[in-house]
Motif scaffolding. Structure first.
Motif, PDB file in Angstrom:
ATOM      1  N   LEU A  22     -30.763  36.991  27.653  1.00 24.24           N
ATOM      2  CA  LEU A  22     -30.212  37.693  28.583  1.00 24.24           C
ATOM      3  C   LEU A  22     -28.644  38.092  28.576  1.00 24.24           C
ATOM      4  N   GLU A  23     -28.228  39.241  28.643  1.00 21.62           N
ATOM      5  CA  GLU A  23     -26.633  39.339  28.624  1.00 21.62           C
ATOM      6  C   GLU A  23     -26.092  38.856  29.943  1.00 21.62           C
ATOM      7  N   SER A  24     -27.078  38.541  30.864  1.00 17.56           N
ATOM      8  CA  SER A  24     -26.265  38.217  32.259  1.00 17.56           C
ATOM      9  C   SER A  24     -26.391  36.528  32.212  1.00 17.56           C
ATOM     10  N   ARG A  25     -26.810  35.982  31.186  1.00 15.12           N
ATOM     11  CA  ARG A  25     -26.623  34.537  31.196  1.00 15.12           C
ATOM     12  C   ARG A  25     -25.176  34.029  31.333  1.00 15.12           C
ATOM     13  N   ILE A  26     -24.801  33.004  31.916  1.00 19.78           N
ATOM     14  CA  ILE A  26     -23.535  32.455  32.092  1.00 19.78           C
ATOM     15  C   ILE A  26     -23.232  31.594  30.914  1.00 19.78           C
ATOM     16  N   VAL A  27     -21.905  31.386  30.926  1.00 22.88           N
ATOM     17  CA  VAL A  27     -21.218  30.509  29.759  1.00 22.88           C
ATOM     18  C   VAL A  27     -21.653  29.066  30.125  1.00 22.88           C
ATOM     19  N   ASP A  28     -21.941  28.440  29.059  1.00 18.06           N
ATOM     20  CA  ASP A  28     -22.681  27.024  28.896  1.00 18.06           C
ATOM     21  C   ASP A  28     -23.922  27.108  29.330  1.00 18.06           C
ATOM     22  N   SER A  29     -24.696  28.433  29.185  1.00 17.48           N
ATOM     23  CA  SER A  29     -26.160  28.180  29.235  1.00 17.48           C
ATOM     24  C   SER A  29     -26.648  27.597  27.865  1.00 17.48           C
ATOM     25  N   ARG A  30     -27.811  26.778  27.914  1.00 16.51           N
ATOM     26  CA  ARG A  30     -28.401  26.245  26.963  1.00 16.51           C
ATOM     27  C   ARG A  30     -29.786  26.742  26.211  1.00 16.51           C
ATOM     28  N   PHE A  31     -29.888  26.637  25.131  1.00 18.38           N
ATOM     29  CA  PHE A  31     -31.209  27.187  24.593  1.00 18.38           C
ATOM     30  C   PHE A  31     -31.760  26.202  23.395  1.00 18.38           C
ATOM     31  N   PRO A  32     -33.003  25.631  23.570  1.00 16.63           N
ATOM     32  CA  PRO A  32     -33.489  24.854  22.764  1.00 16.63           C
ATOM     33  C   PRO A  32     -33.663  25.344  21.205  1.00 16.63           C
ATOM     34  N   LEU A  33     -33.227  24.508  20.461  1.00 18.60           N
ATOM     35  CA  LEU A  33     -33.471  24.865  18.849  1.00 18.60           C
ATOM     36  C   LEU A  33     -34.553  23.709  18.215  1.00 18.60           C
ATOM     37  N   GLU A  34     -35.125  24.033  17.215  1.00 17.93           N
ATOM     38  CA  GLU A  34     -36.052  23.011  16.429  1.00 17.93           C
ATOM     39  C   GLU A  34     -35.233  22.657  15.278  1.00 17.93           C
ATOM     40  N   GLY A  35     -35.264  21.189  15.463  1.00 19.75           N
ATOM     41  CA  GLY A  35     -34.251  20.475  14.531  1.00 19.75           C
ATOM     42  C   GLY A  35     -35.193  20.190  13.164  1.00 19.75           C
ATOM     43  N   ALA A  36     -34.630  19.698  12.270  1.00 17.43           N
ATOM     44  CA  ALA A  36     -35.001  19.395  10.657  1.00 17.43           C
ATOM     45  C   ALA A  36     -35.568  18.055  10.860  1.00 17.43           C
ATOM     46  N   SER A  37     -36.322  17.602   9.775  1.00 13.36           N
ATOM     47  CA  SER A  37     -36.975  16.513   9.524  1.00 13.36           C
ATOM     48  C   SER A  37     -36.529  15.993   8.194  1.00 13.36           C
ATOM     49  N   ASP A  38     -36.518  14.672   7.863  1.00 12.06           N
ATOM     50  CA  ASP A  38     -36.441  14.087   6.582  1.00 12.06           C
ATOM     51  C   ASP A  38     -37.218  13.113   6.264  1.00 12.06           C
ATOM     52  N   MET A  39     -37.936  13.100   5.247  1.00 15.78           N
ATOM     53  CA  MET A  39     -39.053  12.042   4.861  1.00 15.78           C
ATOM     54  C   MET A  39     -38.327  10.971   4.367  1.00 15.78           C
ATOM     55  N   ASP A  40     -37.103  10.643   4.172  1.00 19.94           N
ATOM     56  CA  ASP A  40     -36.390   9.528   4.167  1.00 19.94           C
ATOM     57  C   ASP A  40     -36.314   8.629   5.130  1.00 19.94           C
ATOM     58  N   VAL A  41     -36.080   7.467   4.991  1.00 19.87           N
ATOM     59  CA  VAL A  41     -35.739   6.379   6.164  1.00 19.87           C
ATOM     60  C   VAL A  41     -34.355   6.034   6.281  1.00 19.87           C
ATOM     61  N   GLY A  42     -33.980   5.229   7.232  1.00 14.93           N
ATOM     62  CA  GLY A  42     -32.642   4.625   7.516  1.00 14.93           C
ATOM     63  C   GLY A  42     -31.659   5.476   7.444  1.00 14.93           C
ATOM     64  N   VAL A  43     -30.392   5.124   6.765  1.00  7.60           N
ATOM     65  CA  VAL A  43     -29.356   5.944   6.360  1.00  7.60           C
ATOM     66  C   VAL A  43     -29.567   7.339   5.836  1.00  7.60           C
ATOM     67  N   ASN A  44     -30.504   7.380   4.974  1.00 15.71           N
ATOM     68  CA  ASN A  44     -30.832   8.711   4.363  1.00 15.71           C
ATOM     69  C   ASN A  44     -31.498   9.658   5.214  1.00 15.71           C
ATOM     70  N   ALA A  45     -31.969   9.371   6.323  1.00 21.12           N
ATOM     71  CA  ALA A  45     -32.464  10.279   7.304  1.00 21.12           C
ATOM     72  C   ALA A  45     -31.785  10.380   8.567  1.00 21.12           C
ATOM     73  N   GLU A  46     -30.623  10.084   8.625  1.00 21.57           N
ATOM     74  CA  GLU A  46     -29.889  10.208   9.720  1.00 21.57           C
ATOM     75  C   GLU A  46     -29.287  11.549   9.571  1.00 21.57           C
ATOM     76  N   LEU A  47     -29.567  12.463  10.365  1.00 21.56           N
ATOM     77  CA  LEU A  47     -29.190  13.803  10.201  1.00 21.56           C
ATOM     78  C   LEU A  47     -28.079  14.259  11.140  1.00 21.56           C
ATOM     79  N   ARG A  48     -27.136  15.087  10.892  1.00 19.88           N
ATOM     80  CA  ARG A  48     -25.975  15.756  11.363  1.00 19.88           C
ATOM     81  C   ARG A  48     -26.123  17.289  11.033  1.00 19.88           C
ATOM     82  N   TYR A  49     -25.627  17.977  12.307  1.00 25.34           N
ATOM     83  CA  TYR A  49     -25.909  19.552  11.999  1.00 25.34           C
ATOM     84  C   TYR A  49     -24.598  20.162  12.420  1.00 25.34           C
TER      85      TYR A  49
END
Length: 788
Positions: free
Chosen positions: A143-170
């Motif tokens: 909504l255009e009336s939403r104030i600044v710092d309003s938050r909206f959830p997003l779907e994250g990604a998944s990685d089939m690897d494990v350990g450091v290979n699966a540590e994600l940054r966006y």
């Protein structure tokens, strides 16, 4: 702008080499290797033969082999150099999914002697899977009336690897309206939120297009992207709000349908219809989550809809939207994280691999019979499995590795006592209540040649009548072998030796398969009274075992010899007749001559009797013959009317069935007393004594017959008792009752040492026998001591 869930330590680095060295696990004695996934065929893993202490030259002779449950073709061993190498593509994600630890368990088995080793090959992860978003596009309505710092959830990604290979940054592509905030919750999942950093104006921009990029921690880095489509709405001032942004729920697996998970409560500061809230699953919720849970749009209650199985999925993330009923609805967001708790709902699984079946009965204690591997899909105590064996058998279970057991021989086996065993193996987990599974195992004991053929008794007595037909079956020997198959296949043979000057095989033979004993030639009692020999029984085992039995074959007499007349040296006569001179002055009862005869048979067949044949013309003879002595004596005093030439026919007959006879001719010349030889006076003088002696001999004869008869009856009773307690003997030639009575050259009934028939037993001195012969009287003073 770039965000990271966690940053790896500076010391962590990816192993670039594909060859990793073997090390021993502390305290376990098992070999541990490491290998990177996705390496090429033939990649070196370790020198397994050297690490296990095996010589390269013994790998093939000892039947070196390797077993792995479900992963037989991934790794292989070069038997020439003892190197373990990669045989086919190894995909860690396919093997272990998202598990932090991933290993291939190998069982290495060698024979002679049997040894079992456990080898663990750890599969290391490489960064071969890029981050992936479930959708190519995420659409948001703001909504255009939403104030600044309003938050909206997003779907994250998944990685089939494990350990450091699966540590994600966006990172989000640079723009002036939105920023990205990444947080990690206690379940180590990323929470992505789109943050409004500048108020949006629908009249200025109705739609914003952004690109969200996920970057993993591998080297090199791999990325995944999703397009964000943001529509700006013109409506409500206040969006519904939840008490929490994240709800963590613990729920038992297998919860029944209708079980309440959580009752959500959102509030809206607006009034009227803008305050009424509808609860919905977010578009971010996947279909598999919707198949397990359902939400009541009015009450906000989330309940179980489908079957929950910890072993299939133990964590569910449910994004919930609370939407007001305004014409331009506003939405509040929260996430419900449902973590399932394991229940003991899976029975243990058991796989039995036979190694040494059937088991040789002489197998040594400690021989490995089978390998048993256990598994349980549950976790914790519910997945800890122990194994037991029943009933009480000469086997035991030995734990060789975690969830691996060996079935080994605990005590010696004897196939002749127990030929097979049915074992029940029980696997039980540590849950409460515990679950178990059982498996029956049939262990067959293989025979070895450890029993020699055995006869029912060490010696058999066989009676065979003489003059048997050649090839006559006289007996059957039988030995039993407690072993099986060829080890119990018995063959028979003679123990060859000499019988006199001839070989034993010229008298008898034995059939190798049936054990039937045959007389190869007619046996003669007069030549051979006892034939003693041994028959050997030998099995077909390797090496063969054998034993002997002794057969005593008594040859029974038949009446096959007629009486034979014995001439006395110096006796007169012509044409084989006996001639004697008799004085006319002799009185009644005077012995004038004696017929002597013998019979080569034995017993009653050799018992001779004498009869005087009637004279021609029916004239009554003044002479008679004694029935058993053959002595011819006068019945009256001779007178002048008696013919000077007396011709007597004496019939000598044995007591056989049928009786055999011989005829003796006696010629008597009657002379006056002055013409008789001086010996005649001696005969006359001894006539009375001879008559008395004859009476005494008859008495002795009767006593001897009674004694022999009593002895025969006693022998028959004893023999019958022995026969009843022993296996019956055979004699196809029809053996009769034993009559150990023989005739001698002298001819009287007595127990004589004069005739000793050689007993052909091959052992010991000759045996004496009971003889039958006619009595011998002392000679008279007359010439009656004549040859008959």
């Amino acid at each position: 702008m770039v965000y990271s869930q966690r940053r790896s330590p500076g010391s962590r680095r990816l192993l670039l080499s594909l060859l990793l060295f073997a090390v021993w696990e502390a305290g376990s004695g098992q070999v541990h290797y490491s290998v990177l996934e996705e390496v090429k065929h033939g990649t070196f893993v370790g020198r397994i033969a050297q690490d296990l202490g095996l010589e390269l030259a013994e790998l093939v002779p000892r039947l070196f082999r390797m077993a792995s449950k479900g992963h037989r073709d991934l790794l292989e061993v070069n038997l020439q150099n003892g190197i373990l190498f990669v045989n086919s593509r190894i995909d860690r994600e396919e093997l272990c999914g998202r598990s932090a630890e991933c290993s291939i368990h190998l069982e290495v088995i060698v024979d002679r002697p049997l040894q079992v080793f456990h080898v663990e090959v750890e599969v290391k992860d490489i960064n071969d899977n890029p981050p992936r978003f479930f959708r190519q596009e995420q659409r948001l309505f703001i909504l255009e009336s939403r104030i600044v710092d309003s938050r909206f959830p997003l779907e994250g990604a998944s990685d089939m690897d494990v350990g450091v290979n699966a540590e994600l940054r966006y990172k989000l592509n640079p723009n002036e309206y939105f920023d990205l905030d990444v947080k990690a919750n206690e379940e180590e999942t990323n929470i992505l939120e789109l943050v409004l950093k500048k108020a949006v104006d629908r009249e200025e921009i109705q739609e914003h297009l952004l690109l969200l990029t996920a970057i993993d921690g591998g080297k090199p880095e791999l990325t995944g992207t999703v397009q964000l489509l943001i529509n700006v709405l013109d409506a409500n001032d206040n969006a519904p709000k939840f008490d929490k942004s994240i709800y963590n729920i613990r729920l038992l697996e297998n919860a029944p349908n209708g079980t309440l998970v959580i009752k959500l409560n959102a509030s809206d500061a607006d009034e009227g219809i803008n305050k009424e809230i509808v609860y919905l699953f977010s578009d971010l919720v996947l279909d598999n989550v919707k198949s397990k849970f359902i939400i009541d749009s009015n009450s906000g209650e989330i309940t179980v809809k489908g079957e929950l199985d910890y072993e299939d999925c133990n964590l569910y993330e449910i994004n919930i939207d609370a939407v007001d009923r305004s014409s331009f609805p506003l939405t509040g967001h929260c996430k419900v994280i449902v973590k399932l708790l394991d229940e003991n709902d899976n029975i243990p699984e058991m796989v039995i691999t036979s190694i040494s079946l059937p088991v040789q009965e002489d197998a040594s204690v400690g021989t490995v019979i089978a390998l048993i591997s256990l598994s349980d899909r549950d976790s914790g105590l519910n997945g800890q499995v122990t194994c037991t064996l029943s009933p009480h058998v000469p086997f035991k279970l030995v734990s060789t590795f975690k969830n691996y057991y060996s079935l080994v021989l605990e005590s010696a086996l004897d196939r002749e006592s127990v030929a097979n065993y049915e074992l029940v193996v029980t696997a039980r987990d540590g849950g409460s209540p515990s679950l178990s599974t059982t498996a029956s195992m049939y262990v067959e004991v293989a025979d070895v040649n450890d029993n020699a053929p055995a006869f029912a008794q060490p010696e058999y007595t066989v009676f065979v009548r003489e003059n048997n037909p050649p090839g006559c079956h006289i007996f059957t020997v039988s030995a039993r072998d407690a072993d099986a198959q060829e080890n119990a296949l018995v063959s028979y043979s003679l123990v060859e030796r000499r019988v006199g000057e001839r070989a034993l095989s010229s008298y008898v033979s034995v059939h190798a398969e049936s054990g039937k004993v045959y007389a190869l030639q007619p046996l003669d009692h007069e030549e051979l009274e006892l034939l003693q020999f041994q028959v050997s029984a030998r099995d077909a085992g390797v090496p063969p075992l054998g034993s002997n039995v002794t057969l005593q074959v008594f040859v029974l007499d038949e009446n096959d010899n007629a009486p034979a007349l014995l001439p006395r040296p110096g006796a007169g006569g012509a044409g084989g007749a006996l001639s004697e001179l008799v004085s006319r002055s002799v009185g009644a009862g005077h012995v004038v001559a004696k017929v002597r005869a013998v019979d080569a048979d034995s017993g009653y067949n050799a018992w001779l009797s004498y009869e005087l044949q009637p004279a021609a013309g029916g004239a009554r003879s003044p002479f008679r013959v004694a029935l058993y002595t053959g002595e011819i004596s006068t019945t009256r005093t001779l007178d002048e009317a008696d013919s000077a030439r007396q011709r007597l026919l004496v019939l000598v007959k044995d007591h056989g069935e049928p009786a055999l006879t011989a005829t003796a001719t006696v010629l008597l010349s009657l002379v006056e007393s002055g013409q008789a030889p001086k010996a005649s006076s001696r005969v006359l003088a001894g006539a009375a004594g001879a008559e008395a002696a004859l009476v005494d001999v008859n008495v002795y004869l009767i006593v001897a017959i009674c004694a022999v008869s009593s002895l025969l009856v006693l022998t028959l009773l004893l023999y019958t008792a022995l026969r009843c307690s022993a296996p019956p003997t055979e004699g196809a030639c029809g053996p009769g009752k034993p009559t150990l009575v023989c005739s001698s050259a002298v001819g009287s009934w007595s127990y004589s040492q004069q005739r000793r028939q050689r007993v052909c037993s091959g052992e010991g001195p000759p045996k004496t026998d009971l003889m039958a012969f006619s009595p011998s009287l002392p000679p008279g003073p007359s010439s009656a001591d004549t040859v008959s």
